[in-house]
Design a protein around this motif. Structure first.
Motif, mmCIF file in Angstrom:
data_model
loop_
_atom_site.group_PDB
_atom_site.id
_atom_site.type_symbol
_atom_site.label_atom_id
_atom_site.label_comp_id
_atom_site.label_asym_id
_atom_site.label_seq_id
_atom_site.Cartn_x
_atom_site.Cartn_y
_atom_site.Cartn_z
ATOM 1 N N ILE A 186 -38.133 -18.572 30.595
ATOM 2 C CA ILE A 186 -38.838 -18.033 31.617
ATOM 3 C C ILE A 186 -40.372 -17.508 31.509
ATOM 4 C CG2 ILE A 186 -38.486 -16.321 33.521
ATOM 5 C CD1 ILE A 186 -35.399 -16.330 32.576
ATOM 6 N N GLU A 187 -40.883 -17.873 32.325
ATOM 7 C CA GLU A 187 -42.347 -17.560 32.247
ATOM 8 C C GLU A 187 -43.108 -17.102 33.698
ATOM 9 O OE1 GLU A 187 -44.939 -20.697 30.915
ATOM 10 O OE2 GLU A 187 -44.026 -21.045 29.007
ATOM 11 N N VAL A 188 -43.882 -16.164 33.778
ATOM 12 C CA VAL A 188 -44.564 -15.883 34.876
ATOM 13 C C VAL A 188 -45.908 -16.636 34.889
ATOM 14 C CG1 VAL A 188 -45.754 -14.062 36.284
ATOM 15 C CG2 VAL A 188 -43.539 -13.589 34.922
ATOM 16 N N ILE A 189 -46.143 -17.398 35.929
ATOM 17 C CA ILE A 189 -47.373 -18.386 36.108
ATOM 18 C C ILE A 189 -47.773 -17.944 37.590
ATOM 19 C CG2 ILE A 189 -46.161 -19.921 34.634
ATOM 20 C CD1 ILE A 189 -45.996 -21.786 37.160
ATOM 21 N N ARG A 190 -49.040 -18.738 37.602
ATOM 22 C CA ARG A 190 -49.870 -18.704 39.151
ATOM 23 C C ARG A 190 -49.684 -19.822 39.898
ATOM 24 N NH1 ARG A 190 -52.468 -14.006 39.795
ATOM 25 N NH2 ARG A 190 -53.063 -12.552 37.973
ATOM 26 N N ALA A 191 -49.589 -19.777 41.106
ATOM 27 C CA ALA A 191 -49.332 -21.185 41.763
ATOM 28 C C ALA A 191 -50.839 -22.063 41.640
ATOM 29 C CB ALA A 191 -48.807 -20.711 43.214
ATOM 30 N N VAL A 208 -42.236 -17.044 39.199
ATOM 31 C CA VAL A 208 -41.377 -17.127 38.131
ATOM 32 C C VAL A 208 -40.761 -18.567 37.853
ATOM 33 C CG1 VAL A 208 -39.392 -16.150 36.962
ATOM 34 C CG2 VAL A 208 -40.802 -14.629 38.579
ATOM 35 N N MET A 209 -41.201 -18.947 36.890
ATOM 36 C CA MET A 209 -41.037 -20.249 36.571
ATOM 37 C C MET A 209 -39.862 -20.268 35.281
ATOM 38 S SD MET A 209 -41.195 -23.212 33.968
ATOM 39 C CE MET A 209 -42.748 -22.991 33.018
ATOM 40 N N THR A 210 -38.701 -21.312 35.416
ATOM 41 C CA THR A 210 -37.556 -21.176 34.633
ATOM 42 C C THR A 210 -37.723 -22.841 34.242
ATOM 43 O OG1 THR A 210 -35.912 -21.697 36.127
ATOM 44 C CG2 THR A 210 -36.256 -19.341 35.542
ATOM 45 N N GLU A 211 -37.465 -23.109 32.929
ATOM 46 C CA GLU A 211 -37.530 -24.441 32.565
ATOM 47 C C GLU A 211 -36.258 -24.743 31.588
ATOM 48 O OE1 GLU A 211 -40.851 -26.626 30.451
ATOM 49 O OE2 GLU A 211 -39.427 -26.492 28.835
ATOM 50 N N ARG A 212 -35.390 -25.745 32.111
ATOM 51 C CA ARG A 212 -34.021 -25.762 31.494
ATOM 52 C C ARG A 212 -33.837 -27.104 31.018
ATOM 53 N NH1 ARG A 212 -29.810 -24.364 35.333
ATOM 54 N NH2 ARG A 212 -29.777 -26.407 36.130
ATOM 55 N N VAL A 213 -33.258 -27.318 29.769
ATOM 56 C CA VAL A 213 -33.033 -28.576 29.246
ATOM 57 C C VAL A 213 -31.694 -28.808 29.165
ATOM 58 C CG1 VAL A 213 -33.487 -30.555 27.548
ATOM 59 C CG2 VAL A 213 -35.401 -29.083 28.372
ATOM 60 N N CYS A 224 -33.995 -32.367 32.609
ATOM 61 C CA CYS A 224 -35.031 -31.451 32.443
ATOM 62 C C CYS A 224 -35.320 -30.897 33.581
ATOM 63 C CB CYS A 224 -36.115 -31.986 31.559
ATOM 64 S SG CYS A 224 -37.449 -30.894 31.475
ATOM 65 N N ALA A 225 -35.285 -29.507 33.797
ATOM 66 C CA ALA A 225 -35.639 -29.027 35.077
ATOM 67 C C ALA A 225 -36.614 -27.793 35.230
ATOM 68 C CB ALA A 225 -34.257 -28.797 35.935
ATOM 69 N N ARG A 226 -37.616 -27.893 36.054
ATOM 70 C CA ARG A 226 -38.441 -26.718 36.232
ATOM 71 C C ARG A 226 -38.181 -25.994 37.497
ATOM 72 N NH1 ARG A 226 -44.231 -27.326 33.240
ATOM 73 N NH2 ARG A 226 -43.522 -27.168 30.970
ATOM 74 N N THR A 227 -37.620 -24.662 37.698
ATOM 75 C CA THR A 227 -37.701 -24.007 39.039
ATOM 76 C C THR A 227 -38.863 -23.264 39.164
ATOM 77 O OG1 THR A 227 -35.286 -24.460 38.834
ATOM 78 C CG2 THR A 227 -35.943 -23.014 40.492
ATOM 79 N N TYR A 228 -39.409 -23.143 40.260
ATOM 80 C CA TYR A 228 -40.623 -22.085 40.495
ATOM 81 C C TYR A 228 -40.071 -21.119 41.665
ATOM 82 C CZ TYR A 228 -42.976 -25.809 37.942
ATOM 83 O OH TYR A 228 -43.368 -26.658 36.995
ATOM 84 N N TYR A 229 -40.103 -20.010 41.450
ATOM 85 C CA TYR A 229 -39.430 -18.830 42.529
ATOM 86 C C TYR A 229 -40.499 -18.222 42.871
ATOM 87 C CZ TYR A 229 -34.651 -19.865 40.677
ATOM 88 O OH TYR A 229 -33.370 -20.212 39.979
#
Length: 250
Positions: A186-191, A208-213, A224-229
């Motif tokens: 989990i990371e916090v990034i900027r759009a 809030v970005m989650t990356e899952r493999v 491999c999925a990235r979700t951006y909330y």
């Protein structure tokens, strides 16, 4: 309804006001309610406009309030509570909970794997992968994006399947690709401008970005999925339970 300010002279006045306004928002107001104007707050508490603005801006920056040009400052809609792991399936998440009609496929295509995706999936660079981007809508607007990559060799006909269920279920039930473990960060990034456009927010707003493999029983990566909330729409929770404590014996 205004709450009294608390704290001694060691606590800055703007911070005392911030705490009082936080109590007001938490206990007395509801989502969409307007708070008093800066002038009204200044008169009530005997504070300068600069001090009041500092307190209000701090709560805006935290996502509790939002300003509407020409209308005032309002309590934000409550964030949706998103458990980091949900019962039923170990890959289920808040993104997968959407009721029918709130999840939409934005794009689905087969592309050469970008280098970072190839490294996550353990495949050759530029090997074909299915790229699926879905958008989650809530309260009439987009609140999250998920981009998934699946090796085309594992599910050649994926894009012809019904993609309305959660992807991990499609992979299991249609293609027999059963995930047994997953690594997630989990990371916090900027759009950036692209994601800001999809989520109808300003560029550089926090996400809030989650990356899952996810991998199968033999360790082969299947997705491999990235979700951006949107950070203003979700809060993430996790239940921690202490297991059996065994005494340490010498």
């Amino acid at each position: 309804m205004l709450r009294p300010m608390r704290g001694g002279p060691a606590i800055p006045r703007w911070l005392q006001l911030k705490h009082a306004l936080r109590d007001l928002v938490t206990f007395d107001l509801g989502p969409g309610d307007r708070i008093p104007t800066e002038a009204e707050l200044g008169q009530r508490y005997g504070l300068s406009r600069i001090t009041v603005r500092q307190a209000v801006t701090s709560l805006v920056d935290e996502g509790l309030l939002h300003r509407q040009q020409g209308r005032g400052t309002f309590v934000r809609l409550a964030r949706r509570e998103a458990p980091l792991q949900k019962p039923g399936h170990f890959l289920a998440s808040a993104f997968d909970e959407a009721s029918s009609g709130k999840m939409r496929v934005h794009a689905a295509e087969t592309v050469p794997a970008p280098n970072w995706v190839a490294s996550r999936l353990g495949i050759a660079a530029d090997a074909p992968v299915h790229k699926l981007r879905r958008v989650l809508d809530r309260d009439g607007g987009p609140v999250a994006i998920r981009t998934s990559f699946v090796p085309a060799a594992l599910a050649p006909d994926l894009l012809s399947a019904d993609l309305s269920p959660p992807l991990h279920l499609v992979l299991e039930e249609v293609f027999g690709l059963v995930a047994r473990e997953a690594q997630e960060r989990i990371e916090v990034i900027r759009a950036d401008s692209f994601r800001a456009g999809l989520l109808a927010i300003a560029e550089h707003e926090p996400l809030v970005m989650t990356e899952r493999v996810a991998a199968d029983a033999v360790g082969q990566a299947i997705e491999c999925a990235r979700t951006y909330y949107r950070a203003d729409s979700f809060s993430f929770t996790r239940t921690l339970r202490r297991g059996e404590v065994r005494p340490v014996r010498p």
